[in-house]
Design a protein around this motif. Sequence first.
Motif, PDB file in Angstrom:
ATOM      1  N   ALA A 256       1.107  -1.133  -0.249  1.00 13.10           N
ATOM      2  CA  ALA A 256       0.072  -0.221  -0.134  1.00 13.10           C
ATOM      3  C   ALA A 256       1.035   1.160   0.090  1.00 13.10           C
ATOM      4  N   LEU A 257       1.887   1.169   0.822  1.00 13.41           N
ATOM      5  CA  LEU A 257       2.696   2.422   0.754  1.00 13.41           C
ATOM      6  C   LEU A 257       3.387   2.678  -0.430  1.00 13.41           C
ATOM      7  N   ALA A 258       3.650   1.610  -1.312  1.00 13.11           N
ATOM      8  CA  ALA A 258       4.352   1.966  -2.451  1.00 13.11           C
ATOM      9  C   ALA A 258       3.454   2.641  -3.397  1.00 13.11           C
ATOM     10  N   LEU A 259       2.053   2.820  -3.063  1.00 12.95           N
ATOM     11  CA  LEU A 259       1.218   3.730  -3.803  1.00 12.95           C
ATOM     12  C   LEU A 259       0.906   5.399  -3.210  1.00 12.95           C
ATOM     13  N   LEU A 260       1.652   5.362  -2.332  1.00  9.31           N
ATOM     14  CA  LEU A 260       1.316   6.913  -1.638  1.00  9.31           C
ATOM     15  C   LEU A 260       1.738   7.797  -2.606  1.00  9.31           C
ATOM     16  N   PRO A 261       0.714   8.799  -2.823  1.00 11.37           N
ATOM     17  CA  PRO A 261       0.676  10.034  -3.720  1.00 11.37           C
ATOM     18  C   PRO A 261       2.039  10.987  -3.188  1.00 11.37           C
ATOM     19  N   THR A 262       2.145  11.849  -4.092  1.00 12.88           N
ATOM     20  CA  THR A 262       3.054  13.023  -3.503  1.00 12.88           C
ATOM     21  C   THR A 262       2.527  13.558  -2.225  1.00 12.88           C
ATOM     22  N   ALA A 263       3.510  14.291  -1.707  1.00 13.78           N
ATOM     23  CA  ALA A 263       3.490  14.974  -0.635  1.00 13.78           C
ATOM     24  C   ALA A 263       2.208  15.949  -0.554  1.00 13.78           C
ATOM     25  N   GLU A 264       2.109  16.579  -1.551  1.00 15.20           N
ATOM     26  CA  GLU A 264       0.991  17.754  -1.983  1.00 15.20           C
ATOM     27  C   GLU A 264      -0.147  16.880  -1.981  1.00 15.20           C
ATOM     28  N   GLN A 265      -0.453  16.068  -2.646  1.00 16.58           N
ATOM     29  CA  GLN A 265      -1.625  15.244  -3.084  1.00 16.58           C
ATOM     30  C   GLN A 265      -2.246  14.649  -1.738  1.00 16.58           C
ATOM     31  N   LEU A 266      -1.287  14.087  -0.649  1.00 14.50           N
ATOM     32  CA  LEU A 266      -1.667  13.513   0.501  1.00 14.50           C
ATOM     33  C   LEU A 266      -2.165  14.543   1.464  1.00 14.50           C
ATOM     34  N   GLU A 267      -1.438  15.675   1.474  1.00 14.39           N
ATOM     35  CA  GLU A 267      -1.726  16.629   2.579  1.00 14.39           C
ATOM     36  C   GLU A 267      -3.424  17.203   2.563  1.00 14.39           C
ATOM     37  N   LEU A 268      -3.801  16.982   3.595  1.00 11.76           N
ATOM     38  CA  LEU A 268      -5.074  17.645   3.717  1.00 11.76           C
ATOM     39  C   LEU A 268      -5.355  18.851   4.726  1.00 11.76           C
ATOM     40  N   ILE A 269      -4.370  19.132   5.539  1.00  8.96           N
ATOM     41  CA  ILE A 269      -4.321  20.369   6.310  1.00  8.96           C
ATOM     42  C   ILE A 269      -3.638  21.472   5.156  1.00  8.96           C
ATOM     43  N   PRO A 270      -4.350  22.470   5.065  1.00  5.67           N
ATOM     44  CA  PRO A 270      -4.078  23.394   4.110  1.00  5.67           C
ATOM     45  C   PRO A 270      -2.725  23.913   4.442  1.00  5.67           C
ATOM     46  N   PRO A 271      -1.704  24.155   3.116  1.00  8.94           N
ATOM     47  CA  PRO A 271      -0.420  24.602   3.469  1.00  8.94           C
ATOM     48  C   PRO A 271      -0.186  25.893   4.467  1.00  8.94           C
TER      49      PRO A 271
END
Length: 704
Positions: free
Chosen positions: A181-196
């Motif tokens: 599953a971890l091999a499918l982790l998207p990029t950091a930006e895509q994964l982040e849900l707390i606004p930058p």
Amino acid sequence: MVVRTPRSAPAVDTDPGIAPVSALPGIGPALVAALARLGLERVQDLWFHLPLRYEDKTRVTAIADLCVGERAQVAGVVEAVERGFRYRPQLKVAIGDASQQTLLLRFFHFNRAQAEQLLPGTRMLCFGEVRHGTQGLEMVHPQYQRLSGDAAVAVDDLLSPIYPTTEGLGQKRLAGVIGKALALLPTAEQLELIPPGLCAEHGLTSLRDALLYVHRPPPDAHLGQLMLGHHPAQQRLAFEELLTQHLSLKRMRAAVRLRHAPALGGSGGLRRQLLAGLSFKLTAAQQRVSAEVEQDLAQTKPMLRLVQGDVGSGKTVVAALAALATVEAGYQVALMAPTELLAEQHLHNFRHWLQPLGIEVEWLAGKLSGKARKLALERTAAGAAVVIGTHALMQEGVTFAQLGLVIVDEQHRFGVQQRLALRDKGRDGELVPHQLVLTATPIPRTLAMSAYADLDVSSIDELPPGRTPVQTIAISNARRPEVIERIHVACSEGRQVYWVCTLIEESEQLRAQAAEVAHAELSAALNGFQIGLIHGRMKPKEKQAVMDAFKAGELSVLVATTVIEVGVDVPRASLMVIENSERLGLAQLHQLRGRVGRGALASNCVLLYQPPLGQLARERLQVMRETSDGFRIAEKDLELRGPGEVLGTRQTGQLAFRIADLTRDAHLLPAVQQVGARMLAKHPQQTERLIERWIGGAARYVNA
Ligand code: ADP
Ligand code: MG
């Protein structure tokens, strides 16, 4: 619930997190089923299935350097093997290493082949927790492998994460699936849900890095820091988890607060009548809290209020006053308690107070038989003013005509879900009932802010006047005869005594048996005094008869199981003996002890314990001797046991955090609240997705 919060935006096709786990390569139906038992259905569930701890198999520890309590890897040669049959078959294998010390390995489950393989001279690599045994250091059921001849010992190069798992799914297999599953982790930006912007403001580092770190700590990771949960990666995840929990409760609260409740403001006539008939005057704290409650009840927004107050602070009468305001306005009240005995006590109290005012109080418990149950259901549906019971109140088929107020006593035993279920009983067109939650386990502030973010909190922070603190001592069971002699003296002086038998983790039947044995022992030793017995296997009528006799002073001693833990109120009882007190948690000890010291009599509590005491048990008994302040005890309890246990929600899973720990991470809460407020106001979609991510199924339930 009728109100729907917006569902998450249809996920983009490319979001790999929402794919079912079956989409991962090499995962068959049996594995899918095992994962489902862990609540792991989608790929992202696997990303957020976090290690409970780590094992360090990257090195071998010399037996001479082992520390008790530590989990360690040892390489040694079998020196002696013994098969024993003390209580149950066991295999004892002594191994030694170059440090010239011996370690005993103890196996209770083993097959013949295993026993035959472990012969003197065999080299072994084993891993387990080091304990003090009767013959020095030992490991019980270590993991082990045999080493061939003189081959060098091969150690791991990474720390091994240990995941929560289920029967039939080994650590290796689970770690393998998580790896996929971890091999499918998207990029950091895509994964982040707390606004930058919020991340930057609060110094939150990349979620992606944090996840990868906790699943696969690098070889140079600081194990001590990781074990304690202090690593920045863990703190980043803990932050997000606490934030999510906070958001989910706040959102639930917001959804409820959008609904309408009946405004329950009356003339206060019934209130005045009840107060006039009481043998005491309300304390200032009771008056204040009662006013807060009544003010809430008069609104058309549903009240969501937690009343906390130490054992004996007088929450019942505050609840009764709220009930009266409701009845006066023409609405029904449901009062739910976690145990039958406590519900019966409430029934007793409420009838005593309310019947003289011409208000009927209905009884609806699980054990009610066919016909009585049918009648109770009919009267409830027809509008009985006050209905008291256990969780039976939440069952299908229970309907109210016009439910205006739900009172839940001893909240820590119910989960949020149960609270919601009862509230939904009140669906009366558009109206939902008000909710009043009572808890006798004072909840430390940090915990209250987080676990009860959906409730307003009132505190009854004062005990009625004239209470004398309970003197508490701890005595070894070896001195049991002295304790019994003490009871003899107390009974001769006309005092009443509780003798509490505790057996945890055993069946109600075994508990009842233990109480019967103690009852026989005390009856023989205390010739001439009446000794009663109460336990959970008795019929409600029998229990009530015994309680009544004890209340009336007809019994000198009441031998009881922990059924009397909560709510039981016999002000004249002034001595309590708790057997095997070392086995109980602080909250439970505090609750039990709260059964004495309720009147003006000087009271005593004897904590009988079975030596030797472990470290934790020693600390608990020490705390009990030092203080009777429920808040201090709760803080200490939180420190010693962790929040899931304190709130009693471990089983319901409600507060079973994956990584956060409210004691350890309390310092994160102020920031959690700030970020939470901003997210609720400005980022509803991300909020929703965070809840989906961390809470998943449970959140779906709440929204259902
Ligand atoms: P708890 O908060 O533990 O539920 P209870 O409501 O059972 O406490 O009250 C404990 C005892 O104190 C009961 O016997 C109750 O009648 C009595 N009590 C409650 N309020 C007062 C008061 N203001 N003054 C004197 N006794 C009180
Ligand atoms: Mg109570």
